[in-house]
Design an enzyme around this catalytic site. Structure first.
Site, short mmCIF file in Angstrom:
data_model
loop_
_atom_site.label_atom_id
_atom_site.label_comp_id
_atom_site.label_asym_id
_atom_site.label_seq_id
_atom_site.Cartn_x
_atom_site.Cartn_y
_atom_site.Cartn_z
N ARG A 7 58.85 85.71 56.83
CA ARG A 7 58.21 84.39 56.88
C ARG A 7 59.20 83.32 57.29
O ARG A 7 60.40 83.44 57.08
CB ARG A 7 57.68 84.02 55.49
CG ARG A 7 56.51 84.84 55.00
CD ARG A 7 55.23 84.52 55.72
NE ARG A 7 55.01 83.11 55.91
CZ ARG A 7 54.29 82.34 55.12
NH1 ARG A 7 53.72 82.82 54.05
NH2 ARG A 7 54.14 81.05 55.40
N ARG A 63 57.44 82.87 74.17
CA ARG A 63 57.50 83.55 75.47
C ARG A 63 58.72 83.10 76.26
O ARG A 63 59.34 83.90 76.95
CB ARG A 63 56.22 83.30 76.27
CG ARG A 63 55.07 84.17 75.79
CD ARG A 63 53.87 84.09 76.75
NE ARG A 63 52.66 84.13 75.95
CZ ARG A 63 51.99 83.07 75.50
NH1 ARG A 63 52.37 81.86 75.81
NH2 ARG A 63 50.92 83.23 74.78
N CYS A 74 48.31 82.64 67.63
CA CYS A 74 48.39 81.32 67.01
C CYS A 74 47.08 81.04 66.28
O CYS A 74 46.01 81.43 66.74
CB CYS A 74 48.61 80.24 68.06
SG CYS A 74 50.16 80.37 68.94
N GLU A 77 46.31 76.18 60.41
CA GLU A 77 46.37 76.18 58.95
C GLU A 77 45.15 75.45 58.39
O GLU A 77 44.55 74.62 59.07
CB GLU A 77 47.62 75.44 58.46
CG GLU A 77 48.89 76.22 58.53
CD GLU A 77 48.99 77.32 57.48
OE1 GLU A 77 48.48 77.16 56.35
OE2 GLU A 77 49.60 78.34 57.81
N ARG A 89 54.32 77.42 60.99
CA ARG A 89 54.70 78.58 60.17
C ARG A 89 54.71 79.82 61.06
O ARG A 89 53.99 79.88 62.06
CB ARG A 89 53.71 78.77 59.02
CG ARG A 89 53.78 77.69 57.96
CD ARG A 89 52.69 77.90 56.91
NE ARG A 89 52.79 76.99 55.80
CZ ARG A 89 52.29 75.76 55.76
NH1 ARG A 89 51.63 75.28 56.80
NH2 ARG A 89 52.43 75.00 54.70
N TYR A 107 63.34 78.65 56.29
CA TYR A 107 62.59 77.40 56.21
C TYR A 107 63.51 76.28 56.65
O TYR A 107 64.59 76.09 56.06
CB TYR A 107 62.06 77.18 54.79
CG TYR A 107 60.99 78.18 54.47
CD1 TYR A 107 59.65 77.85 54.61
CD2 TYR A 107 61.31 79.48 54.08
CE1 TYR A 107 58.66 78.79 54.36
CE2 TYR A 107 60.33 80.42 53.84
CZ TYR A 107 59.00 80.07 53.98
OH TYR A 107 58.03 81.00 53.75
N ARG A 115 59.05 76.25 50.28
CA ARG A 115 59.51 77.42 49.54
C ARG A 115 60.98 77.26 49.17
O ARG A 115 61.85 77.91 49.71
CB ARG A 115 59.33 78.68 50.38
CG ARG A 115 57.90 79.11 50.64
CD ARG A 115 57.13 79.47 49.36
NE ARG A 115 57.73 80.50 48.56
CZ ARG A 115 57.40 81.79 48.61
NH1 ARG A 115 56.49 82.21 49.43
NH2 ARG A 115 58.00 82.65 47.82
#
Length: 120
Positions: A7, A63, A74, A77, A89, A107, A115
């Site tokens: 992540r 890419r 893609c 959210e 994210r 992050y 997080r």
């Protein structure tokens, strides 16, 4: 080799194509470096953006880094009231000998607040 999910997230200062590409590439490069990955190790990548990002797709930035043969997706959210704005994210699925505890999730910028337990 075992498949791992890694992540990461970053934030933008503004919704502008070049800035989106810069921050997305920074995030991808940080995840790849932190986990000692090669492009051939990457099975697929899922990007999400908060609804306030509409300037381009983060996959386009990937890419440009040579991810043309990697399946990229893609999505948007959820629009949760009060959520951190301008967030990209990523979830990278990669083959890695590392254990789950050895995987480094990344992050960056204001996304560190998402997080704090995982941010470096």
């Amino acid at each position: 080799m075992p498949l791992k999910a890694i992540r990461g997230a970053t934030t933008l200062e503004r919704d502008e194509r070049d800035h989106l590409h810069e921050r997305t590439q920074e995030l991808i490069e940080a995840v790849v470096s932190a986990n000692t990955l090669e492009t051939d190790d990457i099975v697929s990548v899922i990007f999400t953006c908060t609804p306030d990002i509409v300037s381009d797709f983060p996959a386009a930035a990937a890419r440009e880094l040579g991810f043309g043969a990697v399946p990229l997706m893609c999505a948007q959210e959820m629009a949760v009231p009060g959520a951190l704005p301008l967030v990209v994210r990523v979830m990278i699925h990669a083959e890695s000998p590392r254990s789950r505890e050895e995987i480094t999730h990344v992050y960056l910028h204001d996304a560190v607040s998402l997080r704090r337990d995982l941010a470096q």
